[in-house]
Design a protein around this motif. Structure first.
Motif: not given
Length: 68
Positions: A18-29, A37-40
């Protein structure tokens, strides 16, 4: 993003980093157990221009580049 990664004969992007600095996490808790199953789930941007989910080893999953 001037350099786009190569594409295989079947149309899949060959890039796995991945392009550095573009990582993100979906928070569905807070959505409840049905959507647990979407969490994390983590996403990253590919140089081809597509947002793709990541594997356990922080590599991009197999994907096709967006249509021009």
């Amino acid at each position: 993003m001037p350099d786009k990664p190569a594409v295989t004969d079947t149309g899949y992007c060959t890039n796995t980093a991945p392009v550095p600095g573009t990582l993100r996490t979906v928070n569905a808790k807070n959505t409840g157990p049905k959507f647990f199953h979407l969490h994390g789930r983590r996403y990253g941007q590919c140089p081809c221009g597509k947002k793709v989910s990541l594997t356990e080893r922080d590599n991009l999953r197999r994907h096709k580049p967006p249509q021009a």
